[in-house]
Enzyme design. Structure first.
Site, mmCIF file in Angstrom:
data_model
loop_
_atom_site.group_PDB
_atom_site.id
_atom_site.type_symbol
_atom_site.label_atom_id
_atom_site.label_comp_id
_atom_site.label_asym_id
_atom_site.label_seq_id
_atom_site.Cartn_x
_atom_site.Cartn_y
_atom_site.Cartn_z
ATOM 1 N N CYS A 133 1.084 -1.158 0.038
ATOM 2 C CA CYS A 133 -0.025 0.015 0.044
ATOM 3 C C CYS A 133 0.743 1.273 0.011
ATOM 4 O O CYS A 133 1.776 1.272 0.652
ATOM 5 C CB CYS A 133 -0.706 -0.084 1.358
ATOM 6 S SG CYS A 133 -1.996 1.505 1.272
ATOM 7 N N HIS A 159 -9.432 -4.325 -0.979
ATOM 8 C CA HIS A 159 -8.371 -3.516 -0.283
ATOM 9 C C HIS A 159 -8.643 -2.212 -0.031
ATOM 10 O O HIS A 159 -8.664 -1.453 1.034
ATOM 11 C CB HIS A 159 -6.878 -3.355 -0.933
ATOM 12 C CG HIS A 159 -5.852 -2.632 -0.390
ATOM 13 N ND1 HIS A 159 -4.744 -3.359 0.273
ATOM 14 C CD2 HIS A 159 -5.771 -1.357 -0.254
ATOM 15 C CE1 HIS A 159 -4.125 -2.621 0.687
ATOM 16 N NE2 HIS A 159 -4.281 -1.232 0.420
ATOM 17 N N GLU A 160 -9.337 -1.479 -0.926
ATOM 18 C CA GLU A 160 -9.759 0.003 -0.868
ATOM 19 C C GLU A 160 -10.913 0.298 0.009
ATOM 20 O O GLU A 160 -11.076 0.970 0.851
ATOM 21 C CB GLU A 160 -10.032 0.617 -2.255
ATOM 22 C CG GLU A 160 -8.932 0.778 -3.237
ATOM 23 C CD GLU A 160 -7.660 1.009 -2.695
ATOM 24 O OE1 GLU A 160 -7.353 1.760 -1.685
ATOM 25 O OE2 GLU A 160 -6.490 0.184 -3.205
ATOM 26 N N HIS A 171 -9.757 0.332 3.531
ATOM 27 C CA HIS A 171 -9.246 1.546 3.991
ATOM 28 C C HIS A 171 -10.545 2.541 4.226
ATOM 29 O O HIS A 171 -10.650 2.981 5.445
ATOM 30 C CB HIS A 171 -8.769 2.446 2.485
ATOM 31 C CG HIS A 171 -7.389 2.222 2.713
ATOM 32 N ND1 HIS A 171 -6.418 2.606 3.477
ATOM 33 C CD2 HIS A 171 -6.579 1.382 1.556
ATOM 34 C CE1 HIS A 171 -5.232 2.323 2.959
ATOM 35 N NE2 HIS A 171 -5.227 1.493 1.948
#
Length: 136
Positions: A85, A126-127, A130
């Protein structure tokens, strides 16, 4: 506008706020920043540019895509992954799913639902992590 990458883990650990139509400019900044880092990055969430909103941008098989308020509504095919990242040093192991069904809003804030698989699915997961304040 290309923004600086946020590396503040306390900020990144916050759950993102719901995005609204007044956040369209943030989405453009997110896209500009992602494109500027395309050699080493395939997706970004708004908190990576210091904005605590539920917006992600990613490479969707060669075309950039933005999602406002994305939520995974179904997932299948768990596997172990190792990801890097821009906001964090090194790589980390995590559990991902081969197939995910995502509900989000487009730039006109119309609700959309689509199933994504493979590499694109991993990027989106993954996003969305976040957005949830999850630091893997």
């Amino acid at each position: 506008m290309i923004c600086e990458i946020c590396k503040d883990e306390a900020f990144l650990a916050q759950k993102a706020e719901v995005a609204t139509t007044s956040d369209l400019g943030i989405a453009q900044d997110l896209l500009d920043t992602l494109i500027a880092h395309k050699d080493g990055c395939v997706g970004m969430a708004a908190n990576m540019i210091g904005v605590n909103k539920r917006i992600i941008a990613f490479d969707n098989e060669g075309e950039y895509m933005v999602m406002f308020n994305p939520v995974i509504v179904k997932q299948s095919g768990p596997y172990e992954a190792e990801e890097g990242c821009l906001s964090l040093t090194g790589t980390r192991k995590t559990k991902r799913f081969q197939s995910i069904k995502v509900q989000w809003q487009n730039e006109n804030f119309q609700t959309r639902i689509k199933t994504f698989t493979g590499w694109t699915s991993e990027i989106i997961q993954h996003e969305i992590d976040h957005c949830e304040g999850i630091i893997i």
